[in-house]
Design a protein around this motif. Structure first.
Motif, PDB file in Angstrom:
ATOM      1  N   SER A 160       0.775  -1.114   0.499  1.00 56.29           N
ATOM      2  CA  SER A 160      -0.225  -0.197   0.454  1.00 56.29           C
ATOM      3  C   SER A 160       0.347   0.570   0.481  1.00 56.29           C
ATOM      4  O   SER A 160       0.533   1.949  -0.563  1.00 56.29           O
ATOM      5  CB  SER A 160      -0.901   0.143   0.743  1.00 56.29           C
ATOM      6  OG  SER A 160      -0.333  -0.151   1.989  1.00 56.29           O
ATOM      7  N   CYS A 161       2.235   0.899   0.892  1.00 57.28           N
ATOM      8  CA  CYS A 161       2.579   2.372   0.704  1.00 57.28           C
ATOM      9  C   CYS A 161       3.677   2.832  -0.810  1.00 57.28           C
ATOM     10  O   CYS A 161       3.486   3.520  -1.803  1.00 57.28           O
ATOM     11  CB  CYS A 161       3.927   2.146   1.381  1.00 57.28           C
ATOM     12  SG  CYS A 161       5.164   3.209   2.074  1.00 57.28           S
ATOM     13  N   GLY A 176       2.119   1.161  -3.626  1.00 56.04           N
ATOM     14  CA  GLY A 176       0.933   1.294  -4.205  1.00 56.04           C
ATOM     15  C   GLY A 176       0.540   4.087  -4.014  1.00 56.04           C
ATOM     16  O   GLY A 176       0.441   4.007  -5.517  1.00 56.04           O
ATOM     17  N   VAL A 177       0.602   3.980  -3.046  1.00 46.95           N
ATOM     18  CA  VAL A 177      -0.170   5.178  -2.711  1.00 46.95           C
ATOM     19  C   VAL A 177       1.374   6.075  -3.711  1.00 46.95           C
ATOM     20  O   VAL A 177       1.015   7.290  -3.756  1.00 46.95           O
ATOM     21  CB  VAL A 177       0.458   5.511  -1.202  1.00 46.95           C
ATOM     22  CG1 VAL A 177       0.510   7.382  -1.072  1.00 46.95           C
ATOM     23  CG2 VAL A 177      -0.764   5.485  -0.796  1.00 46.95           C
ATOM     24  N   TYR A 178       2.837   5.502  -3.343  1.00 44.79           N
ATOM     25  CA  TYR A 178       3.492   6.709  -4.058  1.00 44.79           C
ATOM     26  C   TYR A 178       3.203   6.369  -5.796  1.00 44.79           C
ATOM     27  O   TYR A 178       3.618   7.243  -6.555  1.00 44.79           O
ATOM     28  CB  TYR A 178       4.985   6.360  -3.876  1.00 44.79           C
ATOM     29  CG  TYR A 178       5.459   6.650  -2.623  1.00 44.79           C
ATOM     30  CD1 TYR A 178       6.005   8.033  -2.745  1.00 44.79           C
ATOM     31  CD2 TYR A 178       5.060   6.136  -1.165  1.00 44.79           C
ATOM     32  CE1 TYR A 178       6.085   8.697  -0.909  1.00 44.79           C
ATOM     33  CE2 TYR A 178       6.530   6.484   0.092  1.00 44.79           C
ATOM     34  CZ  TYR A 178       6.439   7.905   0.045  1.00 44.79           C
ATOM     35  OH  TYR A 178       6.509   8.903   0.821  1.00 44.79           O
ATOM     36  N   ALA A 179       2.587   5.044  -6.196  1.00 44.29           N
ATOM     37  CA  ALA A 179       2.462   5.003  -7.664  1.00 44.29           C
ATOM     38  C   ALA A 179       1.090   5.900  -8.142  1.00 44.29           C
ATOM     39  O   ALA A 179       1.333   5.361  -9.190  1.00 44.29           O
ATOM     40  CB  ALA A 179       2.508   3.667  -7.928  1.00 44.29           C
ATOM     41  N   LEU A 180       0.141   5.998  -7.656  1.00 43.58           N
ATOM     42  CA  LEU A 180      -1.068   6.713  -7.969  1.00 43.58           C
ATOM     43  C   LEU A 180      -0.887   8.204  -8.309  1.00 43.58           C
ATOM     44  O   LEU A 180       0.136   8.740  -7.967  1.00 43.58           O
ATOM     45  CB  LEU A 180      -1.300   6.671  -6.325  1.00 43.58           C
ATOM     46  CG  LEU A 180      -2.229   6.041  -5.938  1.00 43.58           C
ATOM     47  CD1 LEU A 180      -3.188   5.791  -4.733  1.00 43.58           C
ATOM     48  CD2 LEU A 180      -3.074   5.128  -6.572  1.00 43.58           C
ATOM     49  N   PRO A 181      -1.638   8.708  -9.433  1.00 34.48           N
ATOM     50  CA  PRO A 181      -1.272   9.534 -10.179  1.00 34.48           C
ATOM     51  C   PRO A 181      -1.915  10.944  -9.199  1.00 34.48           C
ATOM     52  O   PRO A 181      -2.497  10.731  -8.562  1.00 34.48           O
ATOM     53  CB  PRO A 181      -2.382   9.263 -11.354  1.00 34.48           C
ATOM     54  CG  PRO A 181      -3.590   7.815 -10.593  1.00 34.48           C
ATOM     55  CD  PRO A 181      -2.775   7.186  -9.778  1.00 34.48           C
ATOM     56  N   GLU A 182      -1.237  12.322  -9.653  1.00 33.53           N
ATOM     57  CA  GLU A 182      -1.658  13.088  -8.578  1.00 33.53           C
ATOM     58  C   GLU A 182      -2.387  14.171  -9.316  1.00 33.53           C
ATOM     59  O   GLU A 182      -2.687  15.131  -8.418  1.00 33.53           O
ATOM     60  CB  GLU A 182      -0.164  13.686  -8.955  1.00 33.53           C
ATOM     61  CG  GLU A 182       0.898  13.163  -7.807  1.00 33.53           C
ATOM     62  CD  GLU A 182       1.930  13.658  -7.577  1.00 33.53           C
ATOM     63  OE1 GLU A 182       2.448  14.634  -7.873  1.00 33.53           O
ATOM     64  OE2 GLU A 182       2.743  12.766  -6.798  1.00 33.53           O
ATOM     65  N   THR A 239      -5.201  14.398 -10.427  1.00 34.50           N
ATOM     66  CA  THR A 239      -6.372  14.481  -9.952  1.00 34.50           C
ATOM     67  C   THR A 239      -6.990  15.318  -8.410  1.00 34.50           C
ATOM     68  O   THR A 239      -7.484  15.868  -7.932  1.00 34.50           O
ATOM     69  CB  THR A 239      -7.866  13.560  -9.368  1.00 34.50           C
ATOM     70  OG1 THR A 239      -7.043  12.601  -8.280  1.00 34.50           O
ATOM     71  CG2 THR A 239      -7.677  12.624 -10.609  1.00 34.50           C
ATOM     72  N   PHE A 240      -5.210  15.367  -6.992  1.00 37.08           N
ATOM     73  CA  PHE A 240      -5.028  16.126  -6.106  1.00 37.08           C
ATOM     74  C   PHE A 240      -6.042  17.518  -6.684  1.00 37.08           C
ATOM     75  O   PHE A 240      -4.912  18.026  -7.456  1.00 37.08           O
ATOM     76  CB  PHE A 240      -4.006  15.357  -5.655  1.00 37.08           C
ATOM     77  CG  PHE A 240      -3.862  13.873  -5.224  1.00 37.08           C
ATOM     78  CD1 PHE A 240      -5.080  13.691  -4.648  1.00 37.08           C
ATOM     79  CD2 PHE A 240      -2.878  13.760  -5.407  1.00 37.08           C
ATOM     80  CE1 PHE A 240      -4.821  12.254  -4.582  1.00 37.08           C
ATOM     81  CE2 PHE A 240      -2.634  12.127  -5.099  1.00 37.08           C
ATOM     82  CZ  PHE A 240      -3.432  11.708  -4.614  1.00 37.08           C
ATOM     83  N   ILE A 241      -6.404  18.296  -5.239  1.00 31.98           N
ATOM     84  CA  ILE A 241      -6.344  19.378  -4.610  1.00 31.98           C
ATOM     85  C   ILE A 241      -5.111  19.878  -4.600  1.00 31.98           C
ATOM     86  O   ILE A 241      -3.573  19.406  -3.847  1.00 31.98           O
ATOM     87  CB  ILE A 241      -6.829  20.138  -4.039  1.00 31.98           C
ATOM     88  CG1 ILE A 241      -7.923  19.638  -3.686  1.00 31.98           C
ATOM     89  CG2 ILE A 241      -7.202  21.409  -3.398  1.00 31.98           C
ATOM     90  CD1 ILE A 241      -9.373  20.756  -4.295  1.00 31.98           C
TER      91      ILE A 241
END
Lengths: 243, 238
Positions: free
Chosen positions: B52-53, B55-61, B63-65
């Motif tokens: 999960s750690c 995975g979090v770093y691999a998630l696309p950015e 969409t974020f605020i």
């Protein structure tokens, strides 16, 4: 006198450590962390403000509660290591007081590493789940992905805190084993010290929590943990052979 | 931090005593899962956390605020625009000025030569700008513009809803959207990590917040007479 096999303290301590580690279960820690994570999924803090028809609320998440509860877990575990049932495990192997204490120290270090690793990473499990279960467009980017350096610092800090608390609990356990009355007197003394000598007590705590350098913090923790461990071993040496 | 530690101690000590008393009476303790199952469970849990750690770093950015600085908008620029918004509108440069965003665009067919403005009490836009077109085409174009809305350095402009505009028999009803809540999620580093960044964090500037300015820009036929609520209405030259 002749021996069939020669051995040294470190070898025996290593065997004892592995034996104790094999018999140790982390199920309690895992369940505790998962339950806290479940309750943390709705946020650990919240603040808000508004203007006109718009109201903004910011839900904050962190694994502080998980880390705090892991502190409690290691205190309980370290305390348990000094109990009669656990200490009697030593007698299944060739042992002496020093090897027993060293194996306990090794076990405490392992528990601290696993506790620090899991409690720090638990927030990432929460991040990952929330990313897919809530609107990711409402997540603050800068805080979602911690800089790796900060992550490792946090993990190292948690491991060191756990080790310090573990050795303190181990000393407390030894004191209680030496005299059951100390189970009540020691916490009461600590409480009185915190009330009467609050400045001194706070200064003692600040030595650790106000330290901004991880390297200096590590030195302080290892020094304090070493002192606590030596005291525990001295108390253990003065006890009866098998209770 | 200190308060929470003292609080923890107060909660912690009775808990310890309780644990001690219980453990004295308990002769045998069996773990919930024993032996191999417990080991596999621990390995599985650590593996899940590690994945999960990663995975979090691999998630696309995307969409974020995002903070202002990552959108290449200096705070100084964001702060200066609201005061100049009317001037920008007078120059007809609302669409081309960086830091001014069009939130909504709509057109209404109108018959007759009169338009009543009905502005609800909850309407909190700073100004309604009206410009007469060169022709009498019977169309009203309504656009809403706003400058950056920033909350603690985060640009939330895209999340702000535009005003509600309705044309009912030559009455242009303008109102703010129903009260709504934007819930953002922010993840704080653990206190064990914050301890080693405090020196850096103390030197950081204060977080910047502004709700920005909003204007409604109406383009109406040349012959249309506007009456009704004229508060905050500014007529722009052709």
């Amino acid at each position: 006198m002749m021996y069939s096999a020669e051995t040294n303290v470190l070898t025996v301590a290593r065997k004892q450590y592995l034996y104790k580690l094999k018999s140790f279960s982390f199920t309690g820690l895992i369940l505790m962390q998962l339950i806290i994570l479940f309750f943390s999924s709705s946020g650990t803090g919240m603040y808000g403000f508004g203007s006109g028809s718009l109201h903004i609320s910011v839900k904050t998440y962190s694994s502080d509660v998980v880390v705090f509860c892991t502190f409690i877990w290691i205190f309980v575990m370290a305390f348990s290591l000094t109990k009669k049932g656990f200490k009697n495990m030593d007698f299944t192997l060739v042992t002496n007081r020093l090897s027993s204490s060293l194996s306990d120290l090794g076990l405490l270090a392992t528990l601290s590493i696993i506790g620090g690793f899991t409690s720090t990473l638990s927030s990432f499990l929460l991040r990952f789940i929330l990313y897919f279960t809530t609107d990711s467009g409402m997540m603050v980017q800068s805080s979602f992905k911690l800089p790796p350096g900060l992550l490792f610092q946090g993990m190292a800090g948690a491991v060191l805190y756990l080790f310090l608390i573990g050795t303190a609990a181990y000393l407390f356990g030894m004191l209680v084993e030496a005299n059951k009355l100390l189970a009540f007197i020691a916490p009461a003394l600590l409480f009185v010290l915190a009330r009467v000598q609050s400045k001194g007590f706070l200064h003692l705590i600040r030595v650790f929590i106000d330290e901004n350098s991880l390297l200096v913090f590590s030195g302080k923790v290892l020094l304090a943990a070493g002192l606590l461990f030596v005291l525990s071993t001295l108390i253990y040496n003065r006890m009866e052979v098998r209770r | 931090m200190l308060n929470s530690i003292i609080l923890l101690l107060i909660v912690f000590l009775p808990f310890l005593l309780f644990f001690f008393l219980i453990s004295q009476n308990k002769k045998s303790k069996r773990p919930l899962f024993s032996g191999l199952l417990s080991k596999y469970l621990t390995l599985f849990y650590c593996g899940i956390l590690l994945l999960s750690c990663l995975g979090v770093y691999a998630l696309p950015e995307r969409t974020f605020i995002q903070p202002l600085e990552q959108q290449n908008q200096p705070i100084g620029q964001v702060q200066g625009i609201p005061d100049r918004l009317v001037d920008i509108a007078k120059k007809g440069a609302l669409d081309s000025t960086p830091g001014v965003y069009k939130k909504a665009d709509s057109s209404f067919q109108i018959t007759g030569d009169q338009l009543e403005l009905v502005i609800s009490d909850n309407f909190d836009y700073q100004n309604i700008l009206i410009r007469r077109k060169g022709s009498n085409d019977g169309m009203i174009q309504v656009s809403s513009y706003m400058t950056s809305s920033v909350v603690q350095d985060l640009d939330i402009t895209r999340n702000i809803l535009p005003p509600v505009i309705k044309l009912e028999s030559n009455r242009l009803k303008i109102s703010s959207p129903e009260r709504y809540t934007l819930t953002f999620r922010s993840f704080n580093p653990d206190f064990t990590a914050q301890q080693f960044t405090e020196g850096i964090m103390r030197s950081e500037p204060e977080h910047f917040s502004t709700f920005g300015s909003q204007v409604l820009y109406l383009q109406i036929p040349n012959n249309l007479k506007v009456f009704g609520n004229q508060m905050n209405v500014i007529y722009l030259e052709k």
